[in-house]
Scaffold this motif. Sequence first.
Motif, short mmCIF file in Angstrom:
data_model
loop_
_atom_site.label_atom_id
_atom_site.label_comp_id
_atom_site.label_asym_id
_atom_site.label_seq_id
_atom_site.Cartn_x
_atom_site.Cartn_y
_atom_site.Cartn_z
N ILE A 170 0.87 -1.17 0.00
CA ILE A 170 0.00 0.00 0.00
C ILE A 170 0.91 1.22 0.00
O ILE A 170 1.67 1.44 0.94
CB ILE A 170 -0.93 0.03 1.23
CG1 ILE A 170 -1.81 -1.23 1.27
CG2 ILE A 170 -1.77 1.30 1.25
CD1 ILE A 170 -2.80 -1.36 0.14
N VAL A 171 0.86 2.01 -1.06
CA VAL A 171 1.70 3.19 -1.20
C VAL A 171 1.08 4.37 -0.45
O VAL A 171 1.76 5.15 0.20
CB VAL A 171 1.90 3.54 -2.69
CG1 VAL A 171 2.67 4.84 -2.86
CG2 VAL A 171 2.62 2.40 -3.40
N MET A 189 -8.11 8.27 -1.71
CA MET A 189 -8.17 6.91 -2.24
C MET A 189 -6.97 6.12 -1.74
O MET A 189 -6.03 6.69 -1.21
CB MET A 189 -8.22 6.93 -3.76
CG MET A 189 -7.01 7.51 -4.44
SD MET A 189 -7.24 7.54 -6.23
CE MET A 189 -6.50 9.10 -6.62
N THR A 190 -7.04 4.81 -1.93
CA THR A 190 -5.92 3.94 -1.58
C THR A 190 -5.20 3.57 -2.87
O THR A 190 -5.84 3.32 -3.89
CB THR A 190 -6.43 2.67 -0.87
OG1 THR A 190 -7.05 3.08 0.36
CG2 THR A 190 -5.30 1.70 -0.57
N ILE A 191 -3.88 3.55 -2.81
CA ILE A 191 -3.07 3.19 -3.97
C ILE A 191 -2.21 2.00 -3.58
O ILE A 191 -1.46 2.05 -2.60
CB ILE A 191 -2.21 4.37 -4.45
CG1 ILE A 191 -3.16 5.51 -4.87
CG2 ILE A 191 -1.29 3.95 -5.58
CD1 ILE A 191 -2.47 6.76 -5.31
N GLU A 192 -2.33 0.92 -4.37
CA GLU A 192 -1.66 -0.35 -4.09
C GLU A 192 -0.87 -0.79 -5.32
O GLU A 192 -1.31 -0.59 -6.45
CB GLU A 192 -2.74 -1.39 -3.75
CG GLU A 192 -2.22 -2.74 -3.38
CD GLU A 192 -3.35 -3.70 -3.02
OE1 GLU A 192 -3.13 -4.91 -3.12
OE2 GLU A 192 -4.45 -3.24 -2.63
N THR A 193 0.26 -1.41 -5.08
CA THR A 193 1.09 -1.87 -6.19
C THR A 193 0.57 -3.20 -6.74
O THR A 193 0.11 -4.05 -6.00
CB THR A 193 2.56 -2.05 -5.76
OG1 THR A 193 2.61 -3.04 -4.74
CG2 THR A 193 3.16 -0.75 -5.25
N LEU A 194 0.64 -3.35 -8.05
CA LEU A 194 0.27 -4.61 -8.71
C LEU A 194 1.50 -5.41 -9.10
O LEU A 194 1.40 -6.56 -9.53
CB LEU A 194 -0.57 -4.32 -9.96
CG LEU A 194 -1.93 -3.68 -9.69
CD1 LEU A 194 -2.64 -3.35 -10.99
CD2 LEU A 194 -2.79 -4.58 -8.82
N GLU A 195 2.67 -4.79 -8.98
CA GLU A 195 3.96 -5.39 -9.30
C GLU A 195 5.01 -4.54 -8.58
O GLU A 195 4.66 -3.53 -7.98
CB GLU A 195 4.18 -5.40 -10.81
CG GLU A 195 4.18 -4.03 -11.45
CD GLU A 195 4.26 -4.06 -12.96
OE1 GLU A 195 4.41 -5.15 -13.55
OE2 GLU A 195 4.16 -2.99 -13.57
N PRO A 196 6.28 -4.89 -8.64
CA PRO A 196 7.29 -4.00 -8.05
C PRO A 196 7.19 -2.60 -8.68
O PRO A 196 7.04 -2.48 -9.90
CB PRO A 196 8.61 -4.68 -8.38
CG PRO A 196 8.25 -6.13 -8.49
CD PRO A 196 6.88 -6.15 -9.12
N VAL A 197 7.26 -1.58 -7.85
CA VAL A 197 7.05 -0.20 -8.29
C VAL A 197 8.15 0.70 -7.73
O VAL A 197 8.60 0.50 -6.60
CB VAL A 197 5.67 0.31 -7.83
CG1 VAL A 197 5.52 1.80 -7.98
CG2 VAL A 197 4.55 -0.41 -8.57
N THR A 198 8.54 1.70 -8.52
CA THR A 198 9.46 2.73 -8.07
C THR A 198 8.77 4.08 -8.28
O THR A 198 8.20 4.32 -9.34
CB THR A 198 10.78 2.70 -8.85
OG1 THR A 198 11.35 1.39 -8.73
CG2 THR A 198 11.77 3.72 -8.32
N THR A 199 8.80 4.92 -7.25
CA THR A 199 8.19 6.24 -7.34
C THR A 199 9.19 7.33 -6.96
O THR A 199 10.22 7.06 -6.34
CB THR A 199 6.97 6.37 -6.41
OG1 THR A 199 7.40 6.22 -5.05
CG2 THR A 199 5.89 5.35 -6.75
N LEU A 200 8.84 8.54 -7.33
CA LEU A 200 9.59 9.73 -6.93
C LEU A 200 8.62 10.59 -6.13
O LEU A 200 7.61 11.04 -6.67
CB LEU A 200 10.10 10.48 -8.15
CG LEU A 200 10.93 11.73 -7.86
CD1 LEU A 200 12.29 11.32 -7.28
CD2 LEU A 200 11.12 12.55 -9.11
N GLU A 201 8.90 10.79 -4.85
CA GLU A 201 8.02 11.56 -3.98
C GLU A 201 8.61 12.93 -3.70
O GLU A 201 9.79 13.05 -3.37
CB GLU A 201 7.80 10.84 -2.65
CG GLU A 201 7.03 9.57 -2.77
CD GLU A 201 6.75 8.92 -1.42
OE1 GLU A 201 7.28 9.41 -0.39
OE2 GLU A 201 6.01 7.94 -1.41
N ILE A 202 7.75 13.95 -3.83
CA ILE A 202 8.17 15.32 -3.56
C ILE A 202 7.28 15.86 -2.45
O ILE A 202 6.06 15.92 -2.61
CB ILE A 202 8.05 16.19 -4.83
CG1 ILE A 202 8.86 15.58 -5.96
CG2 ILE A 202 8.51 17.62 -4.54
CD1 ILE A 202 8.61 16.17 -7.32
#
Length: 142
Positions: free
Chosen positions: A37-38, A93-106
């Motif tokens: 859960i992101v 909303m809820t955001i969930e990964t469906l596979e390995p994920v990489t994000t950039l958070e600011i």
Amino acid sequence: MPFLINLSKFDIKSEIFTKHPKLFENARVKHYKKGDIVCQEGFENPPSTMVLQGTLIAYRLTTSGQKRLLKFLQANDWFGLINLCSNCSKYHMTIETLEPVTTLEIPKNYLEKLMLEEPELLLFLYRNLAQKLRYRTEMMDD
């Protein structure tokens, strides 16, 4: 800038990072596993986030506990902009990964500061937000 080298392996289509290198000064790259859960509905002060790699699902839970699909997110998609622009402190909303994920958070406060300093960045983010609103309006027409 070593941070840019780390991002070179991602297929970033947005020119925003070459035009506004200050975005990287307080940004964080985060890695998630499948099923993580992101961001959860009700999460306080969510950062503005760009998906660098992978696929996520955005949903809301119904009163019966079922997931109501809102959208899929993939590389170059942003989330958290509505919270930033509406000054809403909780995620909707809820955001969930469906596979390995990489994000950039600011972080929200840093991005707000940059938008005041760089109007072109503000325009880019508001155009991105307008595209989201147009998409949602078109979905209601179907």
